[in-house]
Design an enzyme around this catalytic site. Structure first.
Site, PDB file in Angstrom:
ATOM      1  N   LYS A 142       0.943  -1.217   0.239  1.00 51.08           N
ATOM      2  CA  LYS A 142       0.075  -0.028  -0.075  1.00 51.08           C
ATOM      3  C   LYS A 142       0.745   1.128  -0.098  1.00 51.08           C
ATOM      4  O   LYS A 142       1.881   1.329   0.779  1.00 51.08           O
ATOM      5  CB  LYS A 142      -0.954  -0.140   1.307  1.00 51.08           C
ATOM      6  CG  LYS A 142      -1.834   1.261   1.246  1.00 51.08           C
ATOM      7  CD  LYS A 142      -2.933   1.263   2.097  1.00 51.08           C
ATOM      8  CE  LYS A 142      -3.891   2.693   1.976  1.00 51.08           C
ATOM      9  NZ  LYS A 142      -4.366   3.013   0.737  1.00 51.08           N
ATOM     10  N   ASN A 183     -14.016   2.761  -1.735  1.00 52.79           N
ATOM     11  CA  ASN A 183     -13.229   3.130  -0.617  1.00 52.79           C
ATOM     12  C   ASN A 183     -12.485   4.745  -0.547  1.00 52.79           C
ATOM     13  O   ASN A 183     -12.398   5.200  -1.395  1.00 52.79           O
ATOM     14  CB  ASN A 183     -11.923   2.178  -0.707  1.00 52.79           C
ATOM     15  CG  ASN A 183     -10.891   2.912  -1.453  1.00 52.79           C
ATOM     16  OD1 ASN A 183      -9.924   3.680  -0.760  1.00 52.79           O
ATOM     17  ND2 ASN A 183     -10.826   2.554  -2.592  1.00 52.79           N
ATOM     18  N   LEU A 238      -4.976   6.972   2.414  1.00 54.34           N
ATOM     19  CA  LEU A 238      -3.376   6.676   2.215  1.00 54.34           C
ATOM     20  C   LEU A 238      -2.866   6.547   3.657  1.00 54.34           C
ATOM     21  O   LEU A 238      -1.644   6.728   3.815  1.00 54.34           O
ATOM     22  CB  LEU A 238      -2.673   8.105   1.535  1.00 54.34           C
ATOM     23  CG  LEU A 238      -3.400   8.097   0.008  1.00 54.34           C
ATOM     24  CD1 LEU A 238      -3.875   9.754   0.111  1.00 54.34           C
ATOM     25  CD2 LEU A 238      -2.379   8.084  -1.018  1.00 54.34           C
ATOM     26  N   CYS A 241      -4.358   8.450  -6.561  1.00 48.78           N
ATOM     27  CA  CYS A 241      -5.252   8.187  -5.581  1.00 48.78           C
ATOM     28  C   CYS A 241      -6.573   9.212  -5.538  1.00 48.78           C
ATOM     29  O   CYS A 241      -6.259  10.257  -5.693  1.00 48.78           O
ATOM     30  CB  CYS A 241      -4.697   8.363  -4.148  1.00 48.78           C
ATOM     31  SG  CYS A 241      -5.685   8.241  -2.701  1.00 48.78           S
ATOM     32  N   ASN A 284      -5.859   3.120 -11.564  1.00 49.18           N
ATOM     33  CA  ASN A 284      -6.437   3.211 -10.202  1.00 49.18           C
ATOM     34  C   ASN A 284      -7.722   2.843 -10.123  1.00 49.18           C
ATOM     35  O   ASN A 284      -8.533   2.635 -11.288  1.00 49.18           O
ATOM     36  CB  ASN A 284      -5.887   4.298  -9.480  1.00 49.18           C
ATOM     37  CG  ASN A 284      -5.595   4.444  -8.116  1.00 49.18           C
ATOM     38  OD1 ASN A 284      -6.624   3.694  -7.404  1.00 49.18           O
ATOM     39  ND2 ASN A 284      -4.749   4.931  -7.829  1.00 49.18           N
ATOM     40  N   THR A 285      -8.365   3.472  -8.982  1.00 48.02           N
ATOM     41  CA  THR A 285     -10.173   3.013  -9.019  1.00 48.02           C
ATOM     42  C   THR A 285     -10.759   4.489  -9.609  1.00 48.02           C
ATOM     43  O   THR A 285     -10.055   5.443  -9.912  1.00 48.02           O
ATOM     44  CB  THR A 285     -10.373   3.200  -7.466  1.00 48.02           C
ATOM     45  OG1 THR A 285      -9.684   4.227  -6.928  1.00 48.02           O
ATOM     46  CG2 THR A 285      -9.965   2.088  -6.729  1.00 48.02           C
ATOM     47  N   GLY A 302      -7.460  -3.390 -12.299  1.00 48.25           N
ATOM     48  CA  GLY A 302      -8.800  -2.882 -12.222  1.00 48.25           C
ATOM     49  C   GLY A 302      -9.884  -4.024 -12.452  1.00 48.25           C
ATOM     50  O   GLY A 302     -10.148  -4.432 -13.751  1.00 48.25           O
ATOM     51  N   THR A 305      -9.404  -5.971  -5.316  1.00 48.28           N
ATOM     52  CA  THR A 305     -10.688  -6.165  -4.649  1.00 48.28           C
ATOM     53  C   THR A 305     -11.259  -7.485  -4.492  1.00 48.28           C
ATOM     54  O   THR A 305     -11.703  -7.962  -3.465  1.00 48.28           O
ATOM     55  CB  THR A 305     -11.833  -5.315  -5.153  1.00 48.28           C
ATOM     56  OG1 THR A 305     -11.243  -3.772  -5.322  1.00 48.28           O
ATOM     57  CG2 THR A 305     -13.198  -5.356  -4.481  1.00 48.28           C
TER      58      THR A 305
HETATM   59  O1  RRO Z   1      -5.876   5.013   0.187  1.00 48.13           O
HETATM   60  C1  RRO Z   1      -6.587   5.345  -0.486  1.00 48.13           C
HETATM   61  O2  RRO Z   1      -7.576   5.628  -0.400  1.00 48.13           O
HETATM   62  C2  RRO Z   1      -6.451   4.944  -1.740  1.00 48.13           C
HETATM   63  C3  RRO Z   1      -5.600   4.969  -2.729  1.00 48.13           C
HETATM   64 BR1  RRO Z   1      -3.774   5.353  -1.981  1.00 48.13          BR
HETATM   65  C4  RRO Z   1      -5.516   4.709  -4.181  1.00 48.13           C
HETATM   66  O3  RRO Z   1      -4.445   4.639  -4.814  1.00 48.13           O
HETATM   67  N1  RRO Z   1      -6.522   4.292  -4.542  1.00 48.13           N
HETATM   68  C5  RRO Z   1      -7.912   3.963  -3.892  1.00 48.13           C
HETATM   69  O4  RRO Z   1      -8.804   3.664  -4.505  1.00 48.13           O
HETATM   70  N2  RRO Z   1      -7.684   4.543  -2.587  1.00 48.13           N
END
Ligand code: RRO
Length: 316
Positions: A54, A78, A82, A139, A200-201, A252, A275
């Site tokens: 992470k 989520n 970080l 993020c 990423n998300t 993804g 996930t």
């Molecule tokens: O920690 C987060 O909230 C987070 C991160 Br670093 C990321 O890269 N992607 C995400 O969906 N959550």
């Protein structure tokens, strides 16, 4: 089956991202298994291609208000924000456990400025263990910035350049929330990234049905899970079309061997599973087994033959 032969999944050989070779193409995505080896009891880390840790800031960071995770009818949202122990504490306390578990480790860092990224990367310089550095430019839960680094081609290049101080091969983790991902991938490559992680998300929001208010403490969040797989697959496909020689780490919504096969066929050299781990902690190993079966069934002789096969039209 012995450890080595399992990791290498029979005759398919290793996978490769730029200068780094992996025992197989299934990686644990950043964020779903924390910073240490806790998941090892449920999903043997020495059987994976690698674990991406992470994302770490240079110093400890508390993360967002709870709730940080919520379900939606189409996936998980989520706003962890970080949270992490900071690079130095991670090196002292978590990295040794990962090494003991036999994990191949990819470190991941974040920052709010170029200098913060540089500081986090510098703290990893000369550290024994990590084989690559994933620079998280995307993020969705970072307050206080008008836009993500990964939505700006120039900033992406500047951050990647700064992070080369670590001496590790740099992977730039890009955002699916932009129509400029091909251009941004090019900026990362021009600045010296060995690979791009795509992606990423998705930016999202869920409302609590009881209160009518945002369900997450951070208000917005990042959507993940199988619903986003076509989005990341399209992004991988587009980046491959735009940059035929730039290694891609696909991420993804991958939850099945078929999903992993599609991602590699579209251009990913390796794939990250995220996930799906919340449904079954051993999902990456199951996906690896099923991916190997599909790969053999299609007559591919190696993992390398799968990569880009959808562009060549030889995967049917
Ligand atoms: O920690 C987060 O909230 C987070 C991160 Br670093 C990321 O890269 N992607 C995400 O969906 N959550």
């Amino acid at each position: 089956m012995g450890r080595t032969s399992f990791r290498r999944t029979g005759s398919l050989g290793p996978a490769r991202v730029g200068s780094v070779e992996f025992a197989n193409p299934i990686l644990l995505a950043a964020g779903v298994a924390g910073h240490g080896a806790e998941i090892d009891g449920h999903c043997r880390l020495d059987r994976l291609g690698a674990m991406v840790v992470k994302s770490l800031w240079s110093d400890p960071w508390p993360g967002n208000r709870a709730p940080r995770v919520t379900g939606t009818d189409l996936g998980m949202l989520n706003s962890v924000g970080l949270q992490g122990p900071g690079v130095r504490q991670w090196i002292a306390h978590d990295l040794p456990a990962l090494a003991s578990a036999g994990a191949t480790v990819v470190a991941s860092i974040w920052g709010r400025s170029v200098e913060e990224y540089r500081a986090a990367a510098a703290a990893l310089t000369g550290v024994d263990g990590p084989v690559a550095l994933e620079v998280n430019l995307s993020c969705p839960n970072l307050e206080g910035r008008g836009s993500m680094f990964a939505h700006d081609p120039d900033m992406t290049g500047v951050v990647v350049e700064a992070c080369r101080v670590s001496g590790l091969p740099v992977w730039a983790k890009l955002s699916p929330n932009t129509d400029r991902i091909v251009e941004i991938a090019g900026s990362a490559a021009d600045a010296g990234a060995e690979a791009v992680t795509v992606a990423n998300t998705l930016l999202g929001l869920a409302l609590d049905p009881d209160t009518g208010r945002p369900a997450l403490g951070g208000v917005g969040g990042g959507l993940s899970g199988p619903a986003i797989r076509p989005v990341s697959l399209r992004a991988v496909w587009d980046v491959r079309r735009g940059h035929p020689r730039l290694p891609i780490v696909g991420a993804g919504g991958i939850a099945t061997g078929r999903g992993a096969l599609d991602m590699m066929s579209a251009g990913a050299s390796v794939v990250q599973v995220g996930t799906a781990v919340f449904v079954r902690p051993d999902a990456p190993l199951r996906i690896l087994r099923d991916l190997a079966g599909l790969t053999h069934a299609k007559g591919f002789a190696s993992w390398f033959d799968v990569v880009d096969s959808a562009h060549r039209g030889d995967g049917q």
